[in-house]
Design a protein around this motif. Structure first.
Motif, PDB file in Angstrom:
ATOM      1  N   GLU A  85       0.794  -1.264   0.245  1.00 37.48           N
ATOM      2  CA  GLU A  85      -0.230  -0.179   0.191  1.00 37.48           C
ATOM      3  C   GLU A  85       1.294   1.290  -0.184  1.00 37.48           C
ATOM      4  OE1 GLU A  85      -3.330  -0.273  -0.161  1.00 37.48           O
ATOM      5  OE2 GLU A  85      -2.681  -2.427  -0.573  1.00 37.48           O
ATOM      6  N   LYS A  88       1.838   3.581  -3.631  1.00 38.48           N
ATOM      7  CA  LYS A  88       1.307   4.843  -3.713  1.00 38.48           C
ATOM      8  C   LYS A  88       1.671   6.150  -3.434  1.00 38.48           C
ATOM      9  CE  LYS A  88      -3.007   6.394  -5.528  1.00 38.48           C
ATOM     10  NZ  LYS A  88      -4.531   7.657  -4.544  1.00 38.48           N
ATOM     11  N   THR A  89       1.998   6.027  -2.335  1.00 44.98           N
ATOM     12  CA  THR A  89       2.838   7.175  -1.971  1.00 44.98           C
ATOM     13  C   THR A  89       4.059   7.905  -1.912  1.00 44.98           C
ATOM     14  OG1 THR A  89       1.572   6.897   0.566  1.00 44.98           O
ATOM     15  CG2 THR A  89       3.606   8.142   0.688  1.00 44.98           C
ATOM     16  N   ASN A  91       5.655   6.952  -5.020  1.00 45.14           N
ATOM     17  CA  ASN A  91       5.790   6.963  -6.755  1.00 45.14           C
ATOM     18  C   ASN A  91       5.078   8.272  -6.615  1.00 45.14           C
ATOM     19  OD1 ASN A  91       6.870   4.804  -7.523  1.00 45.14           O
ATOM     20  ND2 ASN A  91       4.429   3.782  -7.774  1.00 45.14           N
ATOM     21  N   ASN A  92       4.397   8.946  -5.645  1.00 38.82           N
ATOM     22  CA  ASN A  92       3.248  10.342  -5.912  1.00 38.82           C
ATOM     23  C   ASN A  92       4.681  10.957  -5.469  1.00 38.82           C
ATOM     24  OD1 ASN A  92       1.420   9.662  -6.259  1.00 38.82           O
ATOM     25  ND2 ASN A  92       0.355   9.765  -5.347  1.00 38.82           N
TER      26      ASN A  92
END
Length: 133
Positions: A85, A88-89, A91-92
């Motif tokens: 999980e 995503k963070t 990657n941002n």
């Protein structure tokens, strides 16, 4: 050992680990480093995956600058996270630091890292000028 095979540590002001390691080594035109989310005192930063990813980038940028390089020199990044999980963070945040053409990269989900409170670690390879060349 000839001059092309020698390894040269990069002097940084990152927290001096008690472990037998250098924060970065340059050899044969490549900088090798692993970066973790620690502050100047050696403590893992609090605030979750975003704060830890930003601290890891800060430490990476510092290390590259100490070697006379920048994020543009980065060729490959291996990202280790302790929970899928978190990707995503990561990657941002990653997209805020790197521009195209992006480094080659891999993302690996692991059961844990060296310090229990660590959520992320980067292993990075970058082009670098050998200090003795």
């Amino acid at each position: 050992m000839n001059a092309h095979n020698k390894k040269h540590p990069v002097k940084t002001s990152l927290f001096a680990s008690k472990a037998p390691l250098e924060w970065a080594i340059i050899s044969n035109g490549t900088l090798y480093t692993a970066q973790i989310p620690i502050d100047q005192t050696g403590a893992v930063v609090e605030g979750g995956i975003e704060a830890q990813t930003r601290q890891t980038f800060s430490n990476l940028i510092h290390t590259l600058e100490c070697a006379g390089e920048s994020l543009d020199s980065v060729l490959q990044v291996m990202i280790y996270v302790t929970d899928r999980e978190y990707l995503k963070t990561v990657n941002n945040v990653y997209a805020e630091y790197f521009n195209a053409p992006y480094p080659n990269r891999a993302a690996i989900v692991v059961a844990g890292l060296a310090r229990e409170e660590m959520l992320v670690e980067f292993v990075v390879y970058a082009a670098a000028t050998d200090p003795t060349a």
